[in-house]
Motif scaffolding. Sequence first.
Motif, mmCIF file in Angstrom:
data_model
loop_
_atom_site.group_PDB
_atom_site.id
_atom_site.type_symbol
_atom_site.label_atom_id
_atom_site.label_comp_id
_atom_site.label_asym_id
_atom_site.label_seq_id
_atom_site.Cartn_x
_atom_site.Cartn_y
_atom_site.Cartn_z
ATOM 1 N N ALA A 53 8.576 8.544 3.196
ATOM 2 C CA ALA A 53 7.624 7.899 2.288
ATOM 3 C C ALA A 53 7.263 6.514 2.817
ATOM 4 O O ALA A 53 8.078 5.847 3.459
ATOM 5 C CB ALA A 53 8.220 7.800 0.886
ATOM 6 N N ASP A 54 6.042 6.091 2.540
ATOM 7 C CA ASP A 54 5.527 4.838 3.085
ATOM 8 C C ASP A 54 6.012 3.591 2.365
ATOM 9 O O ASP A 54 6.008 2.504 2.932
ATOM 10 C CB ASP A 54 3.993 4.846 3.061
ATOM 11 N N THR A 55 6.414 3.729 1.089
ATOM 12 C CA THR A 55 6.822 2.547 0.325
ATOM 13 C C THR A 55 8.242 2.704 -0.190
ATOM 14 O O THR A 55 8.743 3.831 -0.342
ATOM 15 C CB THR A 55 5.894 2.300 -0.879
ATOM 16 N N LEU A 56 8.865 1.578 -0.462
ATOM 17 C CA LEU A 56 10.231 1.605 -0.969
ATOM 18 C C LEU A 56 10.299 2.287 -2.331
ATOM 19 O O LEU A 56 11.219 3.062 -2.593
ATOM 20 C CB LEU A 56 10.803 0.189 -1.047
ATOM 21 N N SER A 57 9.324 2.037 -3.197
ATOM 22 C CA SER A 57 9.356 2.668 -4.522
ATOM 23 C C SER A 57 9.264 4.186 -4.406
ATOM 24 O O SER A 57 9.949 4.906 -5.143
ATOM 25 C CB SER A 57 8.245 2.118 -5.417
ATOM 26 N N TYR A 93 6.218 -6.857 -9.774
ATOM 27 C CA TYR A 93 7.276 -6.900 -8.762
ATOM 28 C C TYR A 93 6.728 -6.384 -7.443
ATOM 29 O O TYR A 93 6.020 -5.388 -7.402
ATOM 30 C CB TYR A 93 8.482 -6.064 -9.192
ATOM 31 N N ARG A 94 7.062 -7.064 -6.380
ATOM 32 C CA ARG A 94 6.634 -6.651 -5.042
ATOM 33 C C ARG A 94 7.854 -6.133 -4.295
ATOM 34 O O ARG A 94 8.769 -6.893 -3.995
ATOM 35 C CB ARG A 94 6.017 -7.833 -4.309
ATOM 36 N N PHE A 95 7.860 -4.836 -4.018
ATOM 37 C CA PHE A 95 8.983 -4.225 -3.329
ATOM 38 C C PHE A 95 9.053 -4.724 -1.891
ATOM 39 O O PHE A 95 8.018 -4.956 -1.262
ATOM 40 C CB PHE A 95 8.845 -2.695 -3.323
ATOM 41 N N THR A 110 8.220 -12.148 6.854
ATOM 42 C CA THR A 110 7.460 -13.115 6.062
ATOM 43 C C THR A 110 6.601 -12.424 5.023
ATOM 44 O O THR A 110 6.147 -13.060 4.087
ATOM 45 C CB THR A 110 6.581 -13.986 6.977
ATOM 46 N N THR A 111 6.353 -11.129 5.167
ATOM 47 C CA THR A 111 5.565 -10.416 4.168
ATOM 48 C C THR A 111 6.423 -9.954 2.997
ATOM 49 O O THR A 111 5.901 -9.566 1.976
ATOM 50 C CB THR A 111 4.848 -9.200 4.786
#
Length: 161
Positions: A53-57, A93-95, A110-111
């Motif tokens: 999957a592309d995102t942590l969530s 919230y930003r994962f 840094t992102t």
Amino acid sequence: IMKDIGLHVVYTPPIVHHDRSVHDYLSDFSAEGDLYEKTTKLLEFLEGWSSDADTLSERIYALWVGLYEHDYLGEQDVHAAREWLNTLVAIGYRFPDIHDANSNSNPLSTTSPFQVQPTVGGQPYRSFPYFNVDRDGNRFSESGQNKLQDWLSNVDWESRP
């Protein structure tokens, strides 16, 4: 999940002394049966688990589904995880970014927002039940304790995904 963002688990000696009271130890053992019977298999599952999957969530959700499929969690746990992830998104919230395990880059790029490990007297604070630290690791003042409530009251809960 932690390896996906470049983090590791560290086991330390306990920081709490527990005075055991006299009670029914057999009843405790029976109630904790899954702990004794499933722990090794669970650790093997977690060690071998991965996701594209592309995102942590999305990876967190996929893990919960996998845990359900292997009978470690119930169906309601999967629904609760989805609701929790949707709520995190709704409140802004930003994962953290996914970390390439084959890369030598800094996992806290840094992102990604830097997540501070709270400490007390220079020692890791292992149980952090209060929301009194902002994203920069600064503690809220007593009057600032209401910041979380203010922040939550501004969330548009109706438009959540």
